[in-house]
Design a protein around this motif. Structure first.
Motif, PDB file in Angstrom:
ATOM      1  N   LEU A 114      31.000  42.867  35.697  1.00 18.41           N
ATOM      2  CA  LEU A 114      32.357  42.548  36.148  1.00 18.41           C
ATOM      3  C   LEU A 114      32.588  41.036  36.219  1.00 18.41           C
ATOM      4  O   LEU A 114      33.621  40.529  35.772  1.00 18.41           O
ATOM      5  N   PHE A 115      31.620  40.307  36.782  1.00 19.94           N
ATOM      6  CA  PHE A 115      31.744  38.853  36.903  1.00 19.94           C
ATOM      7  C   PHE A 115      31.369  38.147  35.607  1.00 19.94           C
ATOM      8  O   PHE A 115      32.081  37.248  35.147  1.00 19.94           O
ATOM      9  N   GLU A 116      30.258  38.586  35.012  1.00 17.97           N
ATOM     10  CA  GLU A 116      29.741  37.898  33.838  1.00 17.97           C
ATOM     11  C   GLU A 116      30.720  37.906  32.665  1.00 17.97           C
ATOM     12  O   GLU A 116      30.798  36.938  31.906  1.00 17.97           O
ATOM     13  N   GLY A 121      38.694  38.736  37.234  1.00 16.56           N
ATOM     14  CA  GLY A 121      40.028  38.139  37.236  1.00 16.56           C
ATOM     15  C   GLY A 121      41.133  39.130  36.923  1.00 16.56           C
ATOM     16  O   GLY A 121      42.311  38.848  37.160  1.00 16.56           O
ATOM     17  N   MET A 122      40.761  40.307  36.412  1.00 15.70           N
ATOM     18  CA  MET A 122      41.751  41.331  36.054  1.00 15.70           C
ATOM     19  C   MET A 122      42.057  42.267  37.223  1.00 15.70           C
ATOM     20  O   MET A 122      43.089  42.921  37.239  1.00 15.70           O
ATOM     21  N   VAL A 123      41.109  42.372  38.174  1.00 14.59           N
ATOM     22  CA  VAL A 123      41.221  43.394  39.221  1.00 14.59           C
ATOM     23  C   VAL A 123      41.877  42.830  40.477  1.00 14.59           C
ATOM     24  O   VAL A 123      41.946  41.623  40.678  1.00 14.59           O
ATOM     25  N   ASP A 124      42.341  43.750  41.339  1.00 14.66           N
ATOM     26  CA  ASP A 124      42.975  43.346  42.606  1.00 14.66           C
ATOM     27  C   ASP A 124      41.949  43.167  43.718  1.00 14.66           C
ATOM     28  O   ASP A 124      42.112  42.323  44.597  1.00 14.66           O
ATOM     29  N   VAL A 125      40.917  43.995  43.690  1.00 13.40           N
ATOM     30  CA  VAL A 125      39.888  43.980  44.740  1.00 13.40           C
ATOM     31  C   VAL A 125      38.535  44.174  44.081  1.00 13.40           C
ATOM     32  O   VAL A 125      38.396  44.973  43.151  1.00 13.40           O
ATOM     33  N   VAL A 126      37.520  43.444  44.585  1.00 16.69           N
ATOM     34  CA  VAL A 126      36.155  43.590  44.066  1.00 16.69           C
ATOM     35  C   VAL A 126      35.276  44.236  45.135  1.00 16.69           C
ATOM     36  O   VAL A 126      35.183  43.743  46.253  1.00 16.69           O
ATOM     37  N   MET A 127      34.647  45.352  44.763  1.00 15.04           N
ATOM     38  CA  MET A 127      33.680  46.035  45.625  1.00 15.04           C
ATOM     39  C   MET A 127      32.291  45.848  45.024  1.00 15.04           C
ATOM     40  O   MET A 127      32.059  46.221  43.876  1.00 15.04           O
ATOM     41  N   VAL A 128      31.379  45.271  45.805  1.00 17.24           N
ATOM     42  CA  VAL A 128      30.009  45.052  45.342  1.00 17.24           C
ATOM     43  C   VAL A 128      29.062  45.968  46.123  1.00 17.24           C
ATOM     44  O   VAL A 128      29.097  46.007  47.345  1.00 17.24           O
ATOM     45  N   VAL A 129      28.232  46.704  45.381  1.00 21.89           N
ATOM     46  CA  VAL A 129      27.261  47.615  45.978  1.00 21.89           C
ATOM     47  C   VAL A 129      25.907  46.916  46.042  1.00 21.89           C
ATOM     48  O   VAL A 129      25.423  46.390  45.035  1.00 21.89           O
ATOM     49  N   THR A 130      25.308  46.910  47.224  1.00 25.77           N
ATOM     50  CA  THR A 130      24.011  46.264  47.401  1.00 25.77           C
ATOM     51  C   THR A 130      23.001  47.276  47.926  1.00 25.77           C
ATOM     52  O   THR A 130      23.355  48.350  48.398  1.00 25.77           O
ATOM     53  N   SER A 131      21.735  46.903  47.828  1.00 22.95           N
ATOM     54  CA  SER A 131      20.681  47.672  48.493  1.00 22.95           C
ATOM     55  C   SER A 131      19.503  46.744  48.702  1.00 22.95           C
ATOM     56  O   SER A 131      19.432  45.656  48.109  1.00 22.95           O
ATOM     57  N   LYS A 164      26.959  37.761  43.587  1.00 20.30           N
ATOM     58  CA  LYS A 164      28.063  38.719  43.479  1.00 20.30           C
ATOM     59  C   LYS A 164      28.678  38.979  44.849  1.00 20.30           C
ATOM     60  O   LYS A 164      29.904  39.071  44.987  1.00 20.30           O
ATOM     61  N   VAL A 165      27.823  39.097  45.854  1.00 18.35           N
ATOM     62  CA  VAL A 165      28.294  39.360  47.222  1.00 18.35           C
ATOM     63  C   VAL A 165      29.234  38.257  47.700  1.00 18.35           C
ATOM     64  O   VAL A 165      30.237  38.524  48.374  1.00 18.35           O
ATOM     65  N   LYS A 166      28.944  37.015  47.323  1.00 17.28           N
ATOM     66  CA  LYS A 166      29.794  35.880  47.732  1.00 17.28           C
ATOM     67  C   LYS A 166      31.227  36.022  47.235  1.00 17.28           C
ATOM     68  O   LYS A 166      32.157  35.500  47.839  1.00 17.28           O
ATOM     69  N   HIS A 167      31.400  36.707  46.112  1.00 15.53           N
ATOM     70  CA  HIS A 167      32.729  36.850  45.506  1.00 15.53           C
ATOM     71  C   HIS A 167      33.365  38.218  45.775  1.00 15.53           C
ATOM     72  O   HIS A 167      34.401  38.535  45.207  1.00 15.53           O
ATOM     73  N   ALA A 168      32.724  39.000  46.645  1.00 15.47           N
ATOM     74  CA  ALA A 168      33.212  40.362  46.906  1.00 15.47           C
ATOM     75  C   ALA A 168      34.309  40.371  47.967  1.00 15.47           C
ATOM     76  O   ALA A 168      34.314  39.558  48.881  1.00 15.47           O
ATOM     77  N   ASP A 169      35.244  41.310  47.824  1.00 19.75           N
ATOM     78  CA  ASP A 169      36.229  41.574  48.878  1.00 19.75           C
ATOM     79  C   ASP A 169      35.681  42.610  49.852  1.00 19.75           C
ATOM     80  O   ASP A 169      36.016  42.607  51.035  1.00 19.75           O
ATOM     81  N   ILE A 170      34.854  43.509  49.340  1.00 18.93           N
ATOM     82  CA  ILE A 170      34.226  44.535  50.170  1.00 18.93           C
ATOM     83  C   ILE A 170      32.797  44.732  49.668  1.00 18.93           C
ATOM     84  O   ILE A 170      32.572  44.810  48.464  1.00 18.93           O
ATOM     85  N   VAL A 171      31.841  44.780  50.611  1.00 22.50           N
ATOM     86  CA  VAL A 171      30.431  44.994  50.264  1.00 22.50           C
ATOM     87  C   VAL A 171      29.993  46.331  50.840  1.00 22.50           C
ATOM     88  O   VAL A 171      30.206  46.608  52.024  1.00 22.50           O
TER      89      VAL A 171
END
Length: 200
Positions: A114-116, A121-131, A164-171
């Motif tokens: 998504l970032f790479e 830049g196309m989306v309204d909200v970014v959700m990043v999944v972590t573990s 990626k987490v730094k640029h997330a709207d929701i983690v």
């Protein structure tokens, strides 16, 4: 709304994508589109064979496992592959989003890069999944039947998860149970009035 769903390899992004699909939100799956391109886009297949050798040919299109052995662990070779394949993937993604956006209040773009590849830049909200890193590594080794060294190569081939987490709207933290993870996603959907919790 267009939700960009991403994360590190084997952090659980696909599980969340499946859950959102079960809630009847349409998914634009960049990985599936990439597989389609590698199987049926003749100009892409031809360019990959020319760049990486005819040995990467599969029964249908390109053998992804053979190609992966070449590009993972080599930033330069992975960049060469992306220069060939990503324009075709982007065209298909954009077309699917345009079609779906007309009829749904939420469309999900499930994209590992998504970032790479500039989709953020196309989306309204970014959700990043972590573990947890150790959980991510063991999941990847088990899922893809990889050695620890090969699994680490695939993880390090992607943008660092912390970045990626730094640029997330929701983690969403997928270190726990499936139910715990789904609860986090559902809370976000309810908070944004995208689902009525009384129906779920």
């Amino acid at each position: 709304m267009l939700l960009g769903l991403t994360g590190g390899i084997s952090t659980g992004k696909s599980m969340i994508s499946k859950y959102l699909s079960e809630l009847e939100f349409p998914i634009v799956d960049a990985d599936k589109i990439a597989h389609q391109v590698l199987e049926s886009d003749l100009s892409v297949i031809s360019a990959i064979k020319e760049q990486f050798g005819s040995d990467v040919a599969g029964i249908k299109g390109i053998d992804r496992k053979k190609l992966g052995q070449i590009v993972f662990g080599s930033e330069a070779r992975l960049r060469e592959l992306n220069q060939i394949i990503q324009p075709a993937i982007r065209t298909k993604i954009v077309n699917e989003i345009k079609t779906l956006n007309q009829n749904h209040n939420l469309v999900v773009l499930d994209a590992p890069l998504l970032f790479e590849e500039g989709y953020a830049g196309m989306v309204d909200v970014v959700m990043v999944v972590t573990s947890d890193e150790s959980i991510q590594l063991s999941r990847l080794m088990r899922r893809n039947k990889l050695t620890q060294a090969d699994a680490r190569k695939r993880i390090t081939a992607q943008m660092p998860l912390q970045q990626k987490v730094k640029h997330a709207d929701i983690v969403i933290d997928n270190s726990g149970t499936v139910a715990d993870t789904q609860k986090q996603v559902l809370k976000w959907l309810v908070d944004n009035k995208l689902v009525d919790i009384r129906k779920n």
